[in-house]
Design a protein around this motif. Structure first.
Motif, PDB file in Angstrom:
ATOM      1  N   LYS A   8       1.069  10.056   3.490  1.00 53.45           N
ATOM      2  CA  LYS A   8       2.260   9.632   2.764  1.00 53.45           C
ATOM      3  C   LYS A   8       3.101   8.671   3.611  1.00 53.45           C
ATOM      4  N   THR A   9       3.256   8.966   4.880  1.00 52.21           N
ATOM      5  CA  THR A   9       4.007   8.091   5.782  1.00 52.21           C
ATOM      6  C   THR A   9       3.348   6.728   5.883  1.00 52.21           C
ATOM      7  N   PHE A  10       2.025   6.713   6.054  1.00 58.36           N
ATOM      8  CA  PHE A  10       1.321   5.430   6.157  1.00 58.36           C
ATOM      9  C   PHE A  10       1.391   4.655   4.844  1.00 58.36           C
ATOM     10  N   LYS A  11       1.354   5.354   3.716  1.00 64.11           N
ATOM     11  CA  LYS A  11       1.494   4.677   2.420  1.00 64.11           C
ATOM     12  C   LYS A  11       2.835   3.955   2.338  1.00 64.11           C
ATOM     13  N   TRP A  12       3.896   4.614   2.774  1.00 53.73           N
ATOM     14  CA  TRP A  12       5.224   3.998   2.740  1.00 53.73           C
ATOM     15  C   TRP A  12       5.293   2.786   3.656  1.00 53.73           C
ATOM     16  N   VAL A  13       4.728   2.918   4.849  1.00 53.75           N
ATOM     17  CA  VAL A  13       4.715   1.783   5.778  1.00 53.75           C
ATOM     18  C   VAL A  13       3.907   0.638   5.172  1.00 53.75           C
ATOM     19  N   SER A  14       2.778   0.966   4.563  1.00 57.55           N
ATOM     20  CA  SER A  14       1.922  -0.040   3.940  1.00 57.55           C
ATOM     21  C   SER A  14       2.653  -0.778   2.821  1.00 57.55           C
ATOM     22  N   ILE A  15       3.311  -0.047   1.955  1.00 57.59           N
ATOM     23  CA  ILE A  15       4.045  -0.653   0.839  1.00 57.59           C
ATOM     24  C   ILE A  15       5.194  -1.516   1.361  1.00 57.59           C
ATOM     25  N   LEU A  16       5.958  -0.985   2.304  1.00 55.39           N
ATOM     26  CA  LEU A  16       7.086  -1.744   2.850  1.00 55.39           C
ATOM     27  C   LEU A  16       6.625  -3.002   3.580  1.00 55.39           C
ATOM     28  N   GLY A  45      12.039 -11.822   8.689  1.00 56.98           N
ATOM     29  CA  GLY A  45      10.967 -12.011   9.663  1.00 56.98           C
ATOM     30  C   GLY A  45      10.938 -10.904  10.710  1.00 56.98           C
ATOM     31  N   MET A  46      12.107 -10.522  11.194  1.00 58.39           N
ATOM     32  CA  MET A  46      12.177  -9.436  12.178  1.00 58.39           C
ATOM     33  C   MET A  46      11.739  -8.115  11.552  1.00 58.39           C
ATOM     34  N   LEU A  47      12.240  -7.833  10.354  1.00 56.33           N
ATOM     35  CA  LEU A  47      11.854  -6.605   9.658  1.00 56.33           C
ATOM     36  C   LEU A  47      10.351  -6.570   9.408  1.00 56.33           C
ATOM     37  N   HIS A  48       9.820  -7.682   8.942  1.00 58.76           N
ATOM     38  CA  HIS A  48       8.376  -7.746   8.685  1.00 58.76           C
ATOM     39  C   HIS A  48       7.579  -7.562   9.982  1.00 58.76           C
ATOM     40  N   GLY A  49       8.040  -8.150  11.059  1.00 54.04           N
ATOM     41  CA  GLY A  49       7.349  -7.988  12.344  1.00 54.04           C
ATOM     42  C   GLY A  49       7.287  -6.542  12.787  1.00 54.04           C
ATOM     43  N   ILE A  50       8.391  -5.837  12.635  1.00 51.84           N
ATOM     44  CA  ILE A  50       8.422  -4.414  12.995  1.00 51.84           C
ATOM     45  C   ILE A  50       7.486  -3.619  12.094  1.00 51.84           C
ATOM     46  N   LEU A  51       7.535  -3.890  10.797  1.00 49.54           N
ATOM     47  CA  LEU A  51       6.664  -3.185   9.853  1.00 49.54           C
ATOM     48  C   LEU A  51       5.193  -3.518  10.085  1.00 49.54           C
ATOM     49  N   PHE A  52       4.902  -4.756  10.476  1.00 47.00           N
ATOM     50  CA  PHE A  52       3.529  -5.151  10.784  1.00 47.00           C
ATOM     51  C   PHE A  52       2.977  -4.343  11.953  1.00 47.00           C
ATOM     52  N   VAL A  53       3.765  -4.233  13.003  1.00 43.15           N
ATOM     53  CA  VAL A  53       3.336  -3.453  14.173  1.00 43.15           C
ATOM     54  C   VAL A  53       3.143  -1.985  13.790  1.00 43.15           C
ATOM     55  N   LEU A  54       4.078  -1.429  13.016  1.00 38.25           N
ATOM     56  CA  LEU A  54       3.934  -0.046  12.558  1.00 38.25           C
ATOM     57  C   LEU A  54       2.697   0.130  11.690  1.00 38.25           C
ATOM     58  N   LEU A  84      -1.418  -9.580  -0.265  1.00 36.17           N
ATOM     59  CA  LEU A  84      -1.513  -8.362  -1.074  1.00 36.17           C
ATOM     60  C   LEU A  84      -2.405  -7.306  -0.434  1.00 36.17           C
ATOM     61  N   GLY A  85      -2.825  -7.552   0.791  1.00 39.11           N
ATOM     62  CA  GLY A  85      -3.741  -6.658   1.486  1.00 39.11           C
ATOM     63  C   GLY A  85      -3.279  -5.218   1.622  1.00 39.11           C
ATOM     64  N   PRO A  86      -2.038  -4.972   2.043  1.00 39.03           N
ATOM     65  CA  PRO A  86      -1.594  -3.579   2.189  1.00 39.03           C
ATOM     66  C   PRO A  86      -1.629  -2.782   0.877  1.00 39.03           C
ATOM     67  N   PHE A  87      -1.405  -3.467  -0.242  1.00 39.38           N
ATOM     68  CA  PHE A  87      -1.462  -2.775  -1.528  1.00 39.38           C
ATOM     69  C   PHE A  87      -2.900  -2.381  -1.861  1.00 39.38           C
ATOM     70  N   TYR A  88      -3.851  -3.255  -1.515  1.00 42.90           N
ATOM     71  CA  TYR A  88      -5.275  -2.967  -1.690  1.00 42.90           C
ATOM     72  C   TYR A  88      -5.668  -1.750  -0.856  1.00 42.90           C
ATOM     73  N   VAL A  89      -5.246  -1.738   0.387  1.00 36.29           N
ATOM     74  CA  VAL A  89      -5.567  -0.616   1.290  1.00 36.29           C
ATOM     75  C   VAL A  89      -4.976   0.681   0.756  1.00 36.29           C
ATOM     76  N   GLU A  90      -3.737   0.615   0.311  1.00 35.27           N
ATOM     77  CA  GLU A  90      -3.055   1.815  -0.188  1.00 35.27           C
ATOM     78  C   GLU A  90      -3.803   2.402  -1.381  1.00 35.27           C
ATOM     79  N   LYS A  91      -4.332   1.576  -2.247  1.00 35.82           N
ATOM     80  CA  LYS A  91      -5.053   2.066  -3.430  1.00 35.82           C
ATOM     81  C   LYS A  91      -6.484   2.485  -3.102  1.00 35.82           C
ATOM     82  N   LYS A  92      -7.180   1.739  -2.270  1.00 36.23           N
ATOM     83  CA  LYS A  92      -8.602   1.995  -2.020  1.00 36.23           C
ATOM     84  C   LYS A  92      -8.867   3.067  -0.968  1.00 36.23           C
ATOM     85  N   TYR A  93      -8.116   3.080   0.116  1.00 33.45           N
ATOM     86  CA  TYR A  93      -8.450   3.944   1.249  1.00 33.45           C
ATOM     87  C   TYR A  93      -7.549   5.150   1.431  1.00 33.45           C
TER      88      TYR A  93
END
Length: 94
Positions: A8-16, A45-54, A84-93
């Motif tokens: 669930k935590t990873f799903k939220w990070v993925s969506i965000l 950009g900063m927010l996305h960078g942090i979320l990317f690393v997470l 749209l990659g993180p959304f694909y991962v969230e649904k498939k994996y």
């Protein structure tokens, strides 16, 4: 933390992460380059960078927890650089 909580935590990070990437590409970048207003790129950009690393750290965390093979881990990590990659991962994996 249970496996369900980890997923669930990873799903939220993925969506965000996916949403922040789309906001960066579709809203912040046009504001910067078309209307010369770079402020949103700085914030998003900063927010996305942090979320990317997470997201990438979370991918390795999930690979261990869900026993993904290297191919799956590779697909999940490569998906982090596709709009749209993180959304694909969230649904498939997950």
């Amino acid at each position: 933390m249970t496996l369900d909580q980890q997923v669930k935590t990873f799903k939220w990070v993925s969506i965000l992460e996916g949403v922040s990437f789309l906001v960066l590409l579709l809203i912040a970048m046009p504001l910067k380059y078309i209307w010369e207003a770079p402020q949103m790129v700085e914030v998003v950009g900063m927010l996305h960078g942090i979320l990317f690393v997470l997201y990438v750290l979370g991918a390795f965390w999930m690979a261990k927890a869900l026993e993904w093979n290297l191919k799956t881990l590779f697909v999940v990590c490569i998906s982090s650089v596709l709009p749209l990659g993180p959304f694909y991962v969230e649904k498939k994996y997950l």
